[in-house]
Design a protein around this motif. Structure first.
Motif, short mmCIF file in Angstrom:
data_model
loop_
_atom_site.label_atom_id
_atom_site.label_comp_id
_atom_site.label_asym_id
_atom_site.label_seq_id
_atom_site.Cartn_x
_atom_site.Cartn_y
_atom_site.Cartn_z
N UNK A 15 0.84 -1.17 0.00
CA UNK A 15 0.00 0.00 0.00
C UNK A 15 0.88 1.22 0.00
N UNK A 16 0.63 2.11 -0.87
CA UNK A 16 1.48 3.28 -1.02
C UNK A 16 1.28 3.87 -2.39
N UNK A 17 2.19 4.67 -2.85
CA UNK A 17 2.04 5.37 -4.11
C UNK A 17 2.17 4.42 -5.28
N UNK A 18 1.61 4.85 -6.42
CA UNK A 18 1.77 4.06 -7.64
C UNK A 18 3.24 3.97 -8.03
N UNK A 19 4.00 4.99 -7.70
CA UNK A 19 5.43 4.97 -8.01
C UNK A 19 6.13 3.85 -7.28
N UNK A 20 5.75 3.58 -6.03
CA UNK A 20 6.35 2.48 -5.28
C UNK A 20 5.99 1.14 -5.91
N UNK A 21 4.75 1.01 -6.33
CA UNK A 21 4.33 -0.24 -6.95
C UNK A 21 5.05 -0.46 -8.28
N UNK A 229 13.56 6.71 -3.83
CA UNK A 229 12.26 6.17 -3.43
C UNK A 229 12.43 4.80 -2.78
N UNK A 230 13.30 3.95 -3.36
CA UNK A 230 13.53 2.62 -2.79
C UNK A 230 14.15 2.72 -1.40
N UNK A 231 15.13 3.60 -1.24
CA UNK A 231 15.76 3.77 0.06
C UNK A 231 14.74 4.23 1.10
N UNK A 232 13.88 5.16 0.71
CA UNK A 232 12.84 5.64 1.64
C UNK A 232 11.88 4.51 2.01
#
Length: 452
Positions: A15-21, A229-232
């Protein structure tokens, strides 16, 4: 802290932003195919001796017990070097470690074609185990660098399906080589099989060396924005687990911590038992099918694919049901019990060959489903800071099942002339794991942390 069960598709479970997915999808497709294929050939190179036995036994001259020792001695070298290999990977990186492992095991596997005595086979098998050591726990540790904890279980399950596709697909290919290349250019079929099964490993090692990144921050195929983004995302996941930095504990402190954790030995019992079923199949299924009256090795290999296909179905079906129903405990009990009862039926009932194959397939369905569930426990059940060391410890000790299962099958066959007593022994181990799960395992289900 809130919890949910991992009951969503892998790529949509965060669950999170589309960018994370989108980022997770990119990571999955970048690293999973090559690691899956590598494990496919890793497992094929350790178990193809089960088909080679059909020709090697008369060519070299060894008993069933000697064959069982040769098959299982691989796991002694494997277990002894697994933790040192995993610790070395933490120092030099996944790319160099996995490449080293693959080049060495490919070379040793190919060299098996030159053995002329049982002692030479013993030596090569234990060296093969030493050189292959660390691959599986290394990859599972590698997953902790890339994937948040709440999807890591299913990522691991997908990786482990390679242990079933290797004999299901590679077995028939090996059978064709044994049957139809026998005598070609003066080599026996089993010699060609060891050579040709090993050759793809060198190509895959090159792909890993030139394409795999040791850590996300080193991946050239991630943009600076994706790396940030991955590190976060991973930092947020570590904070939820109580880890504020790094990738977890490693080294002597972590090993001692894993040894002191009773949950590690509980998990070993479950994985050991289900592995016994898998290794009994991989090393003895061709021989059992031959004894059902099948003479053509290629046909034996094709028939052997049937139980393994049912095993893949079991792993996917039981694990999916476990996720949907948000329950682990009784799904493991169901799978292990089904496998045990089916193995007893194979030995006890006098039925036609096709029914025995179905019963063997049902057994594979059961122990593979239970195995898939048991491997989802470590990454979520152990203290996250100790998980890398705990996973290595679990893998190392449970690997002894690879020696025990073929050994007990070989010894009982030499004593009784058939496989029935060996099948009963494997069934007994599975039933013991069921008792441990019911009476000693925590009664709560295994949860994974909610992503935010």
């Amino acid at each position: 802290m809130s919890h949910v069960y991992a009951d969503k598709p892998i790529l949509n479970s965060l669950t999170g932003s589309e960018a994370e997915q989108r980022l997770l999808k990119k990571v999955v497709w970048k690293i999973m195919p090559v690691l899956f294929i590598a494990y496919f050939f890793s497992f094929l190179d350790r178990v193809n001796i089960g088909y080679a036995k059909l020709q090697m036994q008369s060519a070299i001259g060894f008993t069933d017990t000697q064959y069982a020792i040769a098959a299982g001695i691989f796991f002694i070298g494997y277990a002894l070097c697994e933790i040192p290999s995993n610790m070395l990977m933490d120092k030099i990186g996944a790319r160099k470690t996995l490449t080293r492992i693959m080049l060495l095991w490919g070379t040793l596997s190919a060299c098996t074609m030159f053995v002329q005595t049982i002692n030479q086979l013993y030596a090569l098998r234990i060296l093969l185990g030493i050189f292959e050591a660390g691959f599986v726990p290394g990859v599972i540790l590698y997953f902790t660098y890339w994937f948040p904890s709440h999807i890591r279980g299913r990522i691991t399950a997908i990786f482990l399906v390679a242990t079933l596709t290797a004999p299901m697909i590679g077995g028939p290919v090996s059978g064709v080589i044994l049957q139809y290349m026998h005598g070609w250019h003066g080599l026996e079929g089993w010699q060609w099989m060891f050579l040709l099964d090993a050759l793809p490993v060198f190509f895959i090692a090159g792909v890993i060396y030139f394409n795999l990144a040791d850590k996300p921050e080193e991946a050239t195929w991630l943009s600076p924005q994706e790396k940030a983004l991955h590190q976060q995302m991973m930092q947020k996941d570590r904070e939820k687990q109580g880890i504020t930095s790094g990738y977890g504990m490693h080294g002597k402190k972590a090993m001692l911590g894993a040894l002191a954790d009773p949950k590690v030995f509980l998990l070993i019992a479950f994985i050991f038992a289900t592995n016994c079923g898998a290794y009994a199949f991989n090393f003895w299924l061709p021989t059992m099918i031959k004894e059902m009256g099948v003479g053509n090795i290629a046909v034996i290999a094709l028939l052997g694919a049937i139980p393994f296909a049912m095993a893949i179905l079991g792993e996917l079906t039981i694990c999916r049901s476990s996720d949907i129903r948000r329950e682990r405990r009784w799904h493991f009990v169901f799978g292990a019990t089904l496998a045990a009862v089916s193995l007893i039926a194979v030995g006890y009932l006098e039925v036609p060959m096709y029914l025995k194959l179905v019963l063997l397939g049902v057994a594979g369905f059961g122990f593979s489903g239970a195995s898939g569930i048991s491997w989802t426990f470590p990454s979520t059940y152990l203290d996250p800071a100790k998980a890398p060391a705990g996973i290595a410890m679990i893998s190392m000790i449970s690997t002894s099942s690879g020696f025990f299962a073929p050994w007990v099958m070989g010894v009982t066959r030499d004593m009784t002339g058939n496989s029935n007593a060996g099948l009963y022994s494997i069934a007994a181990v599975l039933l013991v794991s069921v008792i441990i799960m019911i009476f000693f395992a925590p009664k709560r289900a295994v949860y994974v942390q909610q992503a935010s």
